[in-house]
Motif scaffolding. Structure first.
Motif, mmCIF file in Angstrom:
data_model
loop_
_atom_site.group_PDB
_atom_site.id
_atom_site.type_symbol
_atom_site.label_atom_id
_atom_site.label_comp_id
_atom_site.label_asym_id
_atom_site.label_seq_id
_atom_site.Cartn_x
_atom_site.Cartn_y
_atom_site.Cartn_z
ATOM 1 N N VAL A 10 1.193 4.649 8.133
ATOM 2 C CA VAL A 10 1.772 3.693 9.087
ATOM 3 C C VAL A 10 1.390 4.038 10.521
ATOM 4 C CG1 VAL A 10 3.688 3.067 7.562
ATOM 5 C CG2 VAL A 10 4.012 4.906 9.236
ATOM 6 N N SER A 11 1.202 5.314 10.817
ATOM 7 C CA SER A 11 0.771 5.693 12.160
ATOM 8 C C SER A 11 -0.588 5.072 12.477
ATOM 9 C CB SER A 11 0.698 7.217 12.288
ATOM 10 O OG SER A 11 1.982 7.807 12.175
ATOM 11 N N LEU A 12 -1.528 5.204 11.547
ATOM 12 C CA LEU A 12 -2.856 4.643 11.757
ATOM 13 C C LEU A 12 -2.822 3.117 11.742
ATOM 14 C CD1 LEU A 12 -4.965 7.096 9.571
ATOM 15 C CD2 LEU A 12 -4.770 7.031 12.069
ATOM 16 N N GLY A 68 -1.971 2.039 15.233
ATOM 17 C CA GLY A 68 -2.729 2.614 16.323
ATOM 18 C C GLY A 68 -2.096 3.826 16.973
ATOM 19 N N LEU A 69 -1.238 4.529 16.250
ATOM 20 C CA LEU A 69 -0.609 5.736 16.771
ATOM 21 C C LEU A 69 -1.480 6.952 16.436
ATOM 22 C CD1 LEU A 69 3.071 5.002 15.636
ATOM 23 C CD2 LEU A 69 2.070 4.637 17.905
ATOM 24 N N PRO A 70 -1.267 8.071 17.103
ATOM 25 C CA PRO A 70 -2.038 9.280 16.777
ATOM 26 C C PRO A 70 -1.850 9.672 15.315
ATOM 27 C CG PRO A 70 -0.894 9.550 18.866
ATOM 28 C CD PRO A 70 -0.375 8.273 18.271
ATOM 29 N N ASN A 71 -2.921 10.133 14.707
ATOM 30 C CA ASN A 71 -2.877 10.533 13.302
ATOM 31 C C ASN A 71 -2.140 11.865 13.158
ATOM 32 O OD1 ASN A 71 -3.302 11.040 10.615
ATOM 33 N ND2 ASN A 71 -5.531 11.113 10.736
ATOM 34 N N PRO A 72 -0.994 11.887 12.474
ATOM 35 C CA PRO A 72 -0.251 13.136 12.339
ATOM 36 C C PRO A 72 -0.731 14.009 11.191
ATOM 37 C CG PRO A 72 0.961 11.384 11.270
ATOM 38 C CD PRO A 72 -0.284 10.749 11.861
ATOM 39 N N ALA A 73 -1.657 13.506 10.372
ATOM 40 C CA ALA A 73 -2.036 14.211 9.144
ATOM 41 C C ALA A 73 -2.600 15.607 9.385
ATOM 42 C CB ALA A 73 -3.010 13.368 8.322
ATOM 43 N N PRO A 74 -3.527 15.807 10.324
ATOM 44 C CA PRO A 74 -4.057 17.170 10.517
ATOM 45 C C PRO A 74 -2.973 18.178 10.871
ATOM 46 C CG PRO A 74 -5.506 15.566 11.548
ATOM 47 C CD PRO A 74 -4.266 14.819 11.143
ATOM 48 N N GLY A 75 -2.072 17.799 11.758
ATOM 49 C CA GLY A 75 -0.992 18.711 12.132
ATOM 50 C C GLY A 75 -0.062 18.995 10.975
ATOM 51 N N MET A 76 0.283 17.952 10.198
ATOM 52 C CA MET A 76 1.155 18.150 9.041
ATOM 53 C C MET A 76 0.498 19.056 8.012
ATOM 54 S SD MET A 76 3.101 14.508 8.296
ATOM 55 C CE MET A 76 1.604 13.545 8.074
ATOM 56 N N PHE A 77 -0.800 18.866 7.821
ATOM 57 C CA PHE A 77 -1.507 19.696 6.841
ATOM 58 C C PHE A 77 -1.497 21.160 7.267
ATOM 59 C CE2 PHE A 77 -5.512 21.769 5.589
ATOM 60 C CZ PHE A 77 -5.319 21.790 4.217
ATOM 61 N N ALA A 78 -1.780 21.420 8.537
ATOM 62 C CA ALA A 78 -1.848 22.800 9.013
ATOM 63 C C ALA A 78 -0.488 23.487 8.921
ATOM 64 C CB ALA A 78 -2.358 22.817 10.458
ATOM 65 N N VAL A 79 0.551 22.831 9.424
ATOM 66 C CA VAL A 79 1.885 23.442 9.451
ATOM 67 C C VAL A 79 2.418 23.664 8.043
ATOM 68 C CG1 VAL A 79 4.288 23.072 10.112
ATOM 69 C CG2 VAL A 79 2.461 22.578 11.744
ATOM 70 N N ASN A 80 2.345 22.618 7.203
ATOM 71 C CA ASN A 80 2.914 22.729 5.865
ATOM 72 C C ASN A 80 2.057 23.587 4.942
ATOM 73 O OD1 ASN A 80 5.440 20.898 5.637
ATOM 74 N ND2 ASN A 80 3.984 19.674 6.805
ATOM 75 N N GLY A 81 0.748 23.641 5.209
ATOM 76 C CA GLY A 81 -0.100 24.533 4.431
ATOM 77 C C GLY A 81 0.281 25.984 4.638
ATOM 78 N N ASN A 103 0.821 -1.208 0.000
ATOM 79 C CA ASN A 103 0.000 0.000 0.000
ATOM 80 C C ASN A 103 0.857 1.262 0.000
ATOM 81 O OD1 ASN A 103 -2.661 -1.165 0.140
ATOM 82 N ND2 ASN A 103 -2.197 -1.757 2.248
ATOM 83 N N ILE A 104 2.142 1.096 0.339
ATOM 84 C CA ILE A 104 3.053 2.232 0.437
ATOM 85 C C ILE A 104 3.817 2.374 -0.875
ATOM 86 C CG2 ILE A 104 5.032 3.202 1.659
ATOM 87 C CD1 ILE A 104 4.177 1.541 4.111
ATOM 88 N N PHE A 105 3.777 3.564 -1.443
ATOM 89 C CA PHE A 105 4.535 3.824 -2.670
ATOM 90 C C PHE A 105 5.997 4.132 -2.339
ATOM 91 C CE2 PHE A 105 6.183 6.466 -6.083
ATOM 92 C CZ PHE A 105 5.729 5.819 -7.227
ATOM 93 N N LEU A 106 6.205 4.959 -1.326
ATOM 94 C CA LEU A 106 7.555 5.391 -0.966
ATOM 95 C C LEU A 106 7.536 5.964 0.449
ATOM 96 C CD1 LEU A 106 10.433 5.722 -2.232
ATOM 97 C CD2 LEU A 106 9.760 8.052 -2.856
ATOM 98 N N PHE A 107 8.587 5.704 1.207
ATOM 99 C CA PHE A 107 8.812 6.190 2.573
ATOM 100 C C PHE A 107 8.064 5.352 3.618
ATOM 101 C CE2 PHE A 107 9.599 10.195 0.178
ATOM 102 C CZ PHE A 107 10.936 10.333 0.518
ATOM 103 N N TYR A 108 8.765 5.082 4.705
ATOM 104 C CA TYR A 108 8.264 4.352 5.874
ATOM 105 C C TYR A 108 8.016 2.876 5.600
ATOM 106 C CZ TYR A 108 7.916 8.740 8.383
ATOM 107 O OH TYR A 108 8.207 9.939 8.997
ATOM 108 N N GLU A 109 8.291 2.407 4.369
ATOM 109 C CA GLU A 109 8.153 0.972 4.147
ATOM 110 C C GLU A 109 9.227 0.192 4.910
ATOM 111 O OE1 GLU A 109 10.634 2.960 2.177
ATOM 112 O OE2 GLU A 109 8.955 2.867 0.762
ATOM 113 N N ASP A 110 10.392 0.827 5.150
ATOM 114 C CA ASP A 110 11.430 0.142 5.918
ATOM 115 C C ASP A 110 11.072 0.104 7.406
ATOM 116 O OD1 ASP A 110 11.768 2.902 5.995
ATOM 117 O OD2 ASP A 110 13.880 2.872 5.416
ATOM 118 N N ASP A 111 10.522 1.198 7.953
ATOM 119 C CA ASP A 111 10.047 1.179 9.346
ATOM 120 C C ASP A 111 9.007 0.077 9.540
ATOM 121 O OD1 ASP A 111 10.765 4.089 10.854
ATOM 122 O OD2 ASP A 111 10.793 4.141 8.676
ATOM 123 N N ASP A 112 8.082 0.001 8.607
ATOM 124 C CA ASP A 112 7.005 -0.978 8.693
ATOM 125 C C ASP A 112 7.553 -2.405 8.631
ATOM 126 O OD1 ASP A 112 4.020 -1.796 8.328
ATOM 127 O OD2 ASP A 112 5.050 -2.711 6.618
#
Length: 284
Positions: free
Chosen positions: A231-233, A236-249, A173-182
């Motif tokens: 990978v966070s979801l 079961g880790l907190p979803n970082p997407a909202p924070g990343m969207f706000a900061v990088n936006g 499901n991962i195209f690139l990044f965090y596939e090694d962590d997983d």
């Protein structure tokens, strides 16, 4: 003499500029090479075939994980060596990694010491997904010798092929990044160790796997943000997407106002990837 116990898998995408050194080092060390090409538009395939590598040609860019999985399925050796095209494996390093694998039969994945262009040793002191060996502050202390670790870089590592395939390889499901962590997390979850083998050396170009082109910074940052959220979801880790969207936006907006194209791509890509994750979009 050509080794019969290992196959080097090199996933390429417009990698002609980096490939000669990468494959040349493997060839000189007698390591059979399998190049999985993700629809390159340059001379990557011609260079790979000229170096004596077997080539699998994907009709489209399948991403890093899927392409490596294809290579592992096509190989028929006890071990596979996953190598980025911007990595140059030192003479004897593969033999050293395999020697470590023989000495640690309960371990599944083995990684060399990775040296970056500035001479810095790459070693990540913690992983987002580590279920053990916690290091909350991220303090970096390089091991003085072989060590069990929580994370090993996907830039170059040796893995037992049967374990890799049994686990399903990289998460497709991962195209690139965090596939090694997983992958490291899943190996640890089945009770196998990950071993750092610093006496095996690799020089890493870091970011030179594909020829730079307009839009690739944006795409890279999109996938980095999306994959972190995925990978966070998944674990079961907190979803970082909202924070990343706000900061990088906000940063992207500032970059637009100053007409800095690279920063626009960087922050815009991260914001878009985070937004895509929030909207439930897939990476492919």
């Amino acid at each position: 003499m050509t080794r019969s116990d290992v196959t080097a898998i090199v996933v390429t995408f417009d990698s002609a500029h980096a490939l000669p050194e990468c494959l040349g080092a493997l060839r000189a060390d007698g390591v059979p090479m399998l190049v999985v090409d993700n629809a390159s538009t340059d001379d990557t395939i011609a260079i790979a075939e000229g170096q004596g590598a077997r080539v699998i040609r994907n009709p489209r860019n399948e991403g890093y994980g899927r392409a490596n999985n294809s290579g592992a399925r096509a190989a028929d050796t006890e071990f596979v060596l996953v190598v980025n095209p911007d990595c140059i494996v030192d003479s004897g390093a593969v033999a050293t990694l395999i020697d470590a694998a023989r000495r640690y039969p309960d371990a599944a994945l083995f990684a060399p010491q990775i040296i970056e262009p500035n001479g810095r040793v790459f070693f990540q002191p913690r992983s987002l997904l580590s279920p053990y060996l916690h290091n909350p502050t991220g303090k970096l202390v390089l091991p003085e010798g072989e060590a069990c670790t929580a994370f090993l870089s996907g830039a170059c590592f040796l893995v037992r092929r049967d374990v890799f395939l049994k686990l399903g390889g990289f998460d497709e499901n991962i195209f690139l990044f965090y596939e090694d962590d997983d992958l490291c997390r899943r190996i640890a979850d089945v009770g196998s160790a990950l071993i750092y083998v610093p006496q095996a050396g690799v020089r890493h170009g870091r970011g030179r796997s594909s020829e730079p082109k307009r839009g690739r910074i944006y795409a890279s940052r999109w996938h980095q943000a999306w994959s972190r959220a995925y990978v966070s979801l998944k674990y079961g880790l907190p979803n970082p997407a909202p924070g990343m969207f706000a900061v990088n936006g906000l940063k992207a907006l500032g970059a637009y106002l100053t007409f800095q194209r690279k920063l626009i791509e960087r922050y815009g890509g991260s914001a878009a990837g985070a937004w895509a994750a929030m909207m439930g979009r897939k990476a492919f």
